[in-house]
Design a protein around this motif. Structure first.
Motif: not given
Length: 336
Positions: A94-119
């Motif tokens: 499925s590599e080629l399909l994923l390449l095309k999908v992820l080329a359009v999906v421009t972000s790959y992380s969690m929201p900033g407020n969640v990813e921030s330095s929560l203890d």
């Protein structure tokens, strides 16, 4: 000052004195109540990182925590988790399909407020079980840092029981809602769980506005889907792989005569939360006993146990695993 004047002054001052006494006593009462662990706020905020690590180690999964949940364009070739498996447990083929999908999906992380330095990151996974109906857990659910929901489970109209905050919604094409904005926050991440290659093909056709292929689905998925591109993520199949092999211990490649068994989206979400969070609580999990085929299984809709008869899931196995996790103190079920 005469005795009469003194008595008059005392009677005027008495209500003020009583007010301050009552106020002071009430503060002592509420402070002691909050520190007892009975308050929902206290329950959500309690977090011991060392204890969390010990609980994770007690699972004996032979794997470390992996906080990066989603596939990224730069590692879609499975560089981090080399696998010979095809979907749902790997991306081989499925590599080629994923390449095309992820080329359009421009972000790959969690929201900033969640990813921030929560203890301490607190998470709650909301299952779709009938057990959450009339639970009045909505206000408590909204207090968690991360709220994970499943498939097309509605929020609007059920806020009192399930809350209205959603951080992640795990879904696959057959369980996608035509208009995700109706039951999600504007910044909710829509996380595709690709069980088969057709799932990625469906998303590619949506993203590129191509002709839709209707074959290969057990239920017709939306032909028009209003999910915002910036909010789309693709869950790393590594998590489904480990949920099946390490948590449920089911064969990834069953014999030909055996019916394949895959984890439900619910147990997958629990495993994802265990990887990402320090505190993991659950609400709305559990099915009726199999013999009661007419019992509703969701807090919404009319589906019954009869509709699960031919599913590719082992519900009894998953129930036993969840019970074991709770006995180990790794997860906690919220109750009304």
């Amino acid at each position: 000052m005469t005795l009469k004047a003194t008595k008059t002054w005392f009677l005027r001052l008495l209500p003020v004195v009583l007010f301050f006494i009552c106020y002071y006593c009430s503060q002592i009462y509420f402070d002691s109540y909050g520190s007892s662990g009975k308050s929902p706020k206290t329950t959500v905020s309690l977090c011991d990182i060392n204890s969390s690590q010990r609980k994770w180690s007690s699972l004996h999964l032979n794997t470390s925590r992996h906080p990066e949940l989603f596939l990224k364009l730069e590692d879609f070739f499975w560089r981090e988790h080399l696998s010979n498996h095809s979907l749902p447990y790997g991306i081989k083929g499925s590599e080629l399909l994923l390449l095309k999908v992820l080329a359009v999906v421009t972000s790959y992380s969690m929201p900033g407020n969640v990813e921030s330095s929560l203890d301490c990151r607190t998470c709650v996974v909301i299952g779709n079980s009938f057990t959450v109906k009339n639970s009045s857990l909505g206000e408590i659910i909204n207090k968690y840092n991360v709220v994970i929901r499943l498939n097309d489970a509605p929020v609007r109209g059920f806020e009192e029981d399930v809350g209205n905050k959603t951080t992640l919604r795990l879904f696959y094409p057959e369980s996608a809602s035509y208009n995700p904005g109706k039951h999600n926050d504007p910044d909710t991440l829509l996380v595709l769980v690709p069980f088969k290659q057709q799932d990625l093909l469906w998303l590619k056709e949506i993203l590129y506005n191509e002709k839709r292929v209707r074959k290969g689905f057990w239920k017709p998925p939306p032909q028009i889907w209003l999910g915002r591109f910036s909010q789309i993520r693709v869950l790393d199949p590594y998590f489904l792989h480990l949920t099946a092999s390490n948590l449920l211990k089911i064969p990834l490649n069953p014999r030909r005569q055996q019916k394949p068994v895959h984890p439900t989206t619910g147990i997958l979400a629990v495993f994802v939360a265990l990887n990402y969070c320090d505190v993991v609580h659950l609400a709305g999990f559990g099915y009726p006993e199999n013999r009661n085929q007419q019992q509703p299984i969701h807090y919404y809709g009319q589906d019954t146990m009869k509709s699960m008869k031919n599913s590719f899931h082992d519900l009894n196995l998953e129930a036993r695993v969840l019970k074991r996790l709770e006995e180990q103190g790794v997860i906690l079920h919220l109750h009304s």
